[in-house]
Design a protein around this motif. Structure first.
Motif, short mmCIF file in Angstrom:
data_model
loop_
_atom_site.label_atom_id
_atom_site.label_comp_id
_atom_site.label_asym_id
_atom_site.label_seq_id
_atom_site.Cartn_x
_atom_site.Cartn_y
_atom_site.Cartn_z
N ILE A 115 1.74 17.74 31.18
CA ILE A 115 1.88 19.18 31.44
C ILE A 115 1.03 19.98 30.46
O ILE A 115 0.32 20.91 30.85
CB ILE A 115 3.36 19.60 31.37
CG1 ILE A 115 4.10 19.06 32.61
CG2 ILE A 115 3.51 21.13 31.27
CD1 ILE A 115 5.57 19.37 32.65
N ASP A 116 1.03 19.56 29.19
CA ASP A 116 0.20 20.23 28.18
C ASP A 116 -1.27 20.24 28.58
O ASP A 116 -1.94 21.27 28.49
CB ASP A 116 0.33 19.53 26.81
CG ASP A 116 1.68 19.79 26.16
OD1 ASP A 116 2.39 20.71 26.63
OD2 ASP A 116 2.04 19.05 25.23
N SER A 117 -1.77 19.08 29.04
CA SER A 117 -3.20 19.04 29.34
C SER A 117 -3.52 19.83 30.61
O SER A 117 -4.59 20.45 30.69
CB SER A 117 -3.73 17.60 29.43
OG SER A 117 -2.74 16.70 29.76
N THR A 118 -2.60 19.84 31.57
CA THR A 118 -2.82 20.67 32.76
C THR A 118 -2.86 22.15 32.37
O THR A 118 -3.70 22.92 32.84
CB THR A 118 -1.72 20.43 33.81
OG1 THR A 118 -1.55 19.03 34.00
CG2 THR A 118 -2.06 21.08 35.14
N ALA A 119 -1.93 22.55 31.49
CA ALA A 119 -1.85 23.94 31.05
C ALA A 119 -3.12 24.36 30.29
O ALA A 119 -3.55 25.51 30.34
CB ALA A 119 -0.62 24.16 30.18
#
Lengths: 291, 291
Positions: free
Chosen positions: A95-99
């Motif tokens: 989720i962090d990298s998508t964000a």
């Protein structure tokens, strides 16, 4: 303002998958993309979402070519069966990298959805069941800020409860932030009330392209004794037939003749979208698949 | 004459999957086995079909213990997601070896089904798509001479046309040679009209065990203004609730009170099997899955 596909042809190893296909996808609408196994739905979604460059034809978003265009890229998101995630990564990290990639990714909603679906975000992606892999991908798809979201088999492996929860969240999310969804699924009846517009892909072409309500207004099941049904439906566009004892059901797609009286023995009912789809795509596929 | 499970408990690594479960499966009936993802349906089918020996409890067929009993083995057939076939084997060869094991295997019907589904039997198993792997396994399951056939996710990867064809063939095959089928699937509404009797597995137990018509006779959706619905359903067995604006839908499982008048503002409708299932299994699962 729309996605436009013009004269799209796709060939793989000399086989034609899509043949001179045209379609328009408008902003803020929910579409269904229906087709039999192997009809080319995933290929089409890969072209629309700029993951595949077609053999010929053009794909544009608001007039700009999709291919090799960084500006359009962030506006399109494809959730597909292909796993793009590292099995060892924890869901929180993913989720962090998508964000990081999508500036306005809705983290709060992602956390809320994970709780509703009972998904623990400290797990590693590789440890998830088929159903929970789908759920994780759905959560990402609902939270990315893209204007066009393409969902390829979004309920793969989901039980009835999670499917119902997903349909509800899709509606809520769309209401809060209207954007375009294109949903490709084999569970046609379950999305019939969600989608406004339907594309049916068959024999490498779009054979149906219209609003669901307009299409269902032209789809009928006509049931009764064999001879009466045959007489009443003569000359109409019969797309399929069932028999049971001396009773025939003829499926008709198109206008009925207003001035032809309906015999007392004959019942005229509406077809549902799944039954219409099956009848429209059955005959040709059967012929194509015969050994 | 039946399969009897008595006090079946199954534990894996100290986790209880099935807890003191009892059920009877009668000859020549079509059953649905419903449960959420992870509820233990496949474990139960493995025990019933003699592929797994339970931690405790007994499983018998016509009074004979299932386990290590060659006599009972040929009467049971499980079609499951597990691939038992060699990827390099051609489908014809796989049919040959099945026919060798099951003397009365119906080869003619297998050939006929392959043609109807458009499956070329000269292909190798490993070259088949997910949908066609399922179709091949279904063909085998419909043609083995066993008296009890267990189908675990029989429509995995099938498009709507092939699902409809399978349901039709199941009915035809059952009519020609009545035998027991136990079908486990997440597409509940699609099999609701096929099955006579339903088991719902939840929280390691069978929570519903009865004829589909009896069960649906006790399942209601009661809709109307919030206060009126709350008043009318007070004291009834409410299994779920939906809200939209000032309107409430309460889902009730069990008898309504005959002498309680239905307010004009309130509508009482029947629930379908899928909606009943979702409501019966939602609350507890949500509680169990919260992080």
């Amino acid at each position: 303002m729309s996605i436009q596909l013009q004269a799209i042809t796709q060939q793989f190893h000399g086989q034609t998958v899509l043949d001179n296909l045209n379609l328009t996808i408008e902003p803020k609408k929910i579409y269904g993309l229906l087709g039999r196994n192997g009809a080319g739905k995933s290929t089409l979604l890969n072209i629309i979402s700029n993951r595949l460059f077609p053999t010929s034809g053009t794909a544009t978003l608001d007039g700009e070519t999709l291919h090799d265009n960084d500006q359009t890229l962030g506006q399109l998101y494809l959730m597909s069966e292909v796993n793009m995630y590292n099995d060892h990564s924890r869901l929180k990290k993913l989720i962090d990298s998508t964000a990081l990639f999508y500036g306005d990714f809705d983290r709060a909603y992602a956390t809320q959805l994970a709780a509703k679906f009972g998904l623990n975000l400290t797990q590693r992606f590789g440890k998830l069941s088929t159903g929970y892999r789908t759920i994780f991908k759905l959560i990402i798809a609902l939270c990315v800020p893209a204007d066009y979201i393409f969902l390829d088999e979004p309920v793969l492996g989901l039980d009835a409860n999670h499917r119902e929860l997903f349909y509800q969240e899709l509606i809520d999310s769309y209401t809060n932030r209207p954007r375009t969804f294109v949903i490709s699924t084999h569970l046609i009846e379950e999305i019939a009330n969600l989608i406004e517009h339907v594309f049916i892909l068959d024999q490498h072409q779009i054979i149906v392209n219209g609003s669901v309500s307009d299409i269902l207004d032209r789809a009928y099941m006509i049931t009764g004794p064999d001879a009466d049904v045959t007489a009443y439906t003569s000359g109409l566009n019969i797309i399929g037939q069932d028999h049971l004892g001396g009773i025939t059901a003829n499926y008709v797609y198109g206008a009925l003749e207003d001035n032809r009286p309906i015999p007392d023995t004959v019942t005229v009912e509406r077809l549902d979208l799944q039954k219409l789809f099956v009848n429209l795509t059955n005959a040709k596929e059967a012929a194509a698949h015969v050994n």
